[in-house]
Design a protein around this motif. Structure first.
Motif, PDB file in Angstrom:
ATOM      1  N   TYR A  41      -0.019  20.303  19.402  1.00 50.22           N
ATOM      2  CA  TYR A  41       1.414  19.448  19.748  1.00 50.22           C
ATOM      3  C   TYR A  41       2.570  20.242  19.875  1.00 50.22           C
ATOM      4  O   TYR A  41       3.614  19.662  20.344  1.00 50.22           O
ATOM      5  N   TRP A  43       3.585  21.784  22.124  1.00 51.92           N
ATOM      6  CA  TRP A  43       4.077  22.134  23.394  1.00 51.92           C
ATOM      7  C   TRP A  43       5.163  21.087  23.475  1.00 51.92           C
ATOM      8  O   TRP A  43       6.094  21.158  24.450  1.00 51.92           O
ATOM      9  N   PRO A 205      -4.045  16.676  23.342  1.00 54.46           N
ATOM     10  CA  PRO A 205      -3.599  16.333  24.148  1.00 54.46           C
ATOM     11  C   PRO A 205      -3.346  17.262  25.455  1.00 54.46           C
ATOM     12  O   PRO A 205      -3.187  17.004  26.592  1.00 54.46           O
ATOM     13  N   ARG A 206      -3.653  18.591  25.260  1.00 54.81           N
ATOM     14  CA  ARG A 206      -3.674  19.650  26.114  1.00 54.81           C
ATOM     15  C   ARG A 206      -4.922  19.636  27.092  1.00 54.81           C
ATOM     16  O   ARG A 206      -4.882  20.057  28.267  1.00 54.81           O
ATOM     17  N   CYS A 208      -6.037  16.469  28.128  1.00 52.60           N
ATOM     18  CA  CYS A 208      -5.930  15.156  28.383  1.00 52.60           C
ATOM     19  C   CYS A 208      -5.471  15.180  29.940  1.00 52.60           C
ATOM     20  O   CYS A 208      -4.777  16.016  30.570  1.00 52.60           O
ATOM     21  N   SER A 210      -3.728  13.400  31.748  1.00 56.30           N
ATOM     22  CA  SER A 210      -2.263  12.963  32.019  1.00 56.30           C
ATOM     23  C   SER A 210      -1.391  14.318  31.903  1.00 56.30           C
ATOM     24  O   SER A 210      -0.637  14.622  32.451  1.00 56.30           O
ATOM     25  N   TYR A 211      -1.749  14.930  30.787  1.00 55.30           N
ATOM     26  CA  TYR A 211      -0.899  16.270  30.397  1.00 55.30           C
ATOM     27  C   TYR A 211      -1.280  17.324  31.520  1.00 55.30           C
ATOM     28  O   TYR A 211      -0.410  17.780  31.924  1.00 55.30           O
ATOM     29  N   PHE A 215       1.899  18.848  32.895  1.00 56.83           N
ATOM     30  CA  PHE A 215       2.223  20.200  32.074  1.00 56.83           C
ATOM     31  C   PHE A 215       1.423  21.177  32.264  1.00 56.83           C
ATOM     32  O   PHE A 215       1.635  22.230  31.856  1.00 56.83           O
ATOM     33  N   TYR A 289       8.597  13.315  35.161  1.00 58.33           N
ATOM     34  CA  TYR A 289       8.027  14.677  34.361  1.00 58.33           C
ATOM     35  C   TYR A 289       7.955  16.003  34.895  1.00 58.33           C
ATOM     36  O   TYR A 289       8.258  16.947  34.257  1.00 58.33           O
TER      37      TYR A 289
END
Length: 373
Positions: A41, A43, A205-206, A208, A210-211, A215, A289
């Motif tokens: 997390y 990031w 999350p890295r 995922c 979506s991420y 990102f 984003y």
């Protein structure tokens, strides 16, 4: 002074479908969770999200006493099907920039509180889902999303909005727990193509989708391109397969006319070739984003999605993208997508591109040609 019941009634007048209350005590368990998982997390700090600070409401408002949680159903109306296939639903009617819907209702609610002597703040970094669970409004899913006890047919198509206030109200009974039935057989975990969901209500999350769409750094690794499928921005896969969401997905919803009006601007071909003015006027106000400096990532994501459709209708777009883009990440993904579609015209274009490429792009063209054979 207004009562708790007054707030509940008024919040529903403003269109919020549920409301809950919890104390302004620190979210200590969540703070420890974040502190122990900085590798996953960390990031968030780089993109301006101070998640750890957000776990203490009194770091946001010094005299905070209560957190009111307003429950918004962001999937009230049906979205165009082709948009749902490429964009996470929660972004399709996001008005945090345009401020022409939800933002106005939040503002009206805060004005109501202020008129009754209550100060408020709506922090972006407070753990909204945890606040909703601590207020007793629902439970968590194995996909780490929040499921309402009362709205959206107890599904996860909800956005909890945390409002920190300087007045004390009796809190709800916490329901910070997993609410998934045993018989679901970990449907969301099994369906996550990039293996971001780790079980026990945790996620990297890295990994995922979506991420990765907004990102992700550099050219998307080959092993992730096919699993990321048709998504350009965001992902709903774990929600779409969830048995707890089946009832809402079966609902006959009226069309979202606001989203339908902008649907043509989000056609894949338009996104692949968009310039900065197009992006800043038509796309960024709704999906923000990524800035105009990240147009390469938008184009790269679109090229990947086109390739994963396996539809030759995108061949000409991808050939044009390869020829017109200076960014090697876009050119490389365009070549990959042409190889994935693999028709005669794709192969001819790739053979031509061999003489007009070098380095990593040249390697992608060669690999794409092998896919065509």
């Amino acid at each position: 002074m207004i009562s708790k019941e007054d707030i509940v009634i008024k919040s529903k007048e403003f269109g919020f479908e549920d409301v809950g209350f919890t104390t302004a005590e620190p979210f200590e368990t969540h703070r420890k969770f974040l502190a122990d998982r900085q590798e996953e997390y960390g990031w968030a700090e780089a993109v301006g999200l101070d998640l750890i600070k957000g776990t203490d409401p009194r770091a946001i408002m010094a005299d905070a006493q209560t957190v009111i949680v307003l429950m918004e159903v962001y999937f009230r109306k049906a979205y165009p099907r082709h948009m749902e296939g490429h964009f996470g639903r929660c972004y399709l009617d996001d008005d945090r920039v345009t401020k022409d819907g939800l933002s106005q209702r939040i503002k009206a609610f805060r004005s109501f509180l202020r008129d009754n002597g209550i100060d408020s703040k709506v922090p972006f970094n407070l753990p909204h889902r945890v606040a909703a669970a601590r207020a007793g409004m629902g439970t968590f899913g194995k996909n780490c999303l929040f499921y309402s006890n009362t709205v959206a047919r107890q599904g996860s198509w909800v956005l909890p909005i945390a409002v920190v206030i300087n007045h004390t109200f009796e809190p709800g009974k916490p329901t910070v727990e997993m609410g998934c039935p045993d018989w679901c057989k970990n449907a969301c975990i099994a369906a996550c193509p990039t293996r971001a969901l780790k079980g026990n209500g945790t996620i990297d999350p890295r990994k995922c989708i979506s991420y990765l769409t907004y990102f992700g750094q550099g050219l998307t690794p080959k092993e992730l391109r096919e699993p990321m499928g048709l998504y350009v921005y965001g992902c709903d896969r774990c929600q779409n397969v969830c048995p707890r969401n089946a009832a809402w997905l079966a609902n006959d919803l009226l069309p979202n006319e606001k989203v339908e009006a902008k649907a043509s601007a989000f056609e894949l071909s338009a996104l692949l070739h968009m310039d900065k003015p197009y992006f800043e006027s038509k796309i960024w106000p709704h999906m923000f984003y990524m800035s105009s400096d990240d147009l390469w990532r938008w184009r790269m994501n679109v090229a990947r999605a086109m390739g994963n459709t396996r539809d030759s209708m995108y061949t000409d777009d991808l050939i044009r993208a390869f020829r017109e883009n200076k960014d090697d990440r876009v050119r490389a993904m365009s070549a990959w997508a042409l190889g994935r579609i693999g028709c005669k015209k794709d192969k001819a274009a790739l053979e031509d591109f061999l003489t007009d490429s070098s380095g990593q792009v040249h390697g992608e063209v060669q690999d794409a040609l092998e896919q065509c054979n």
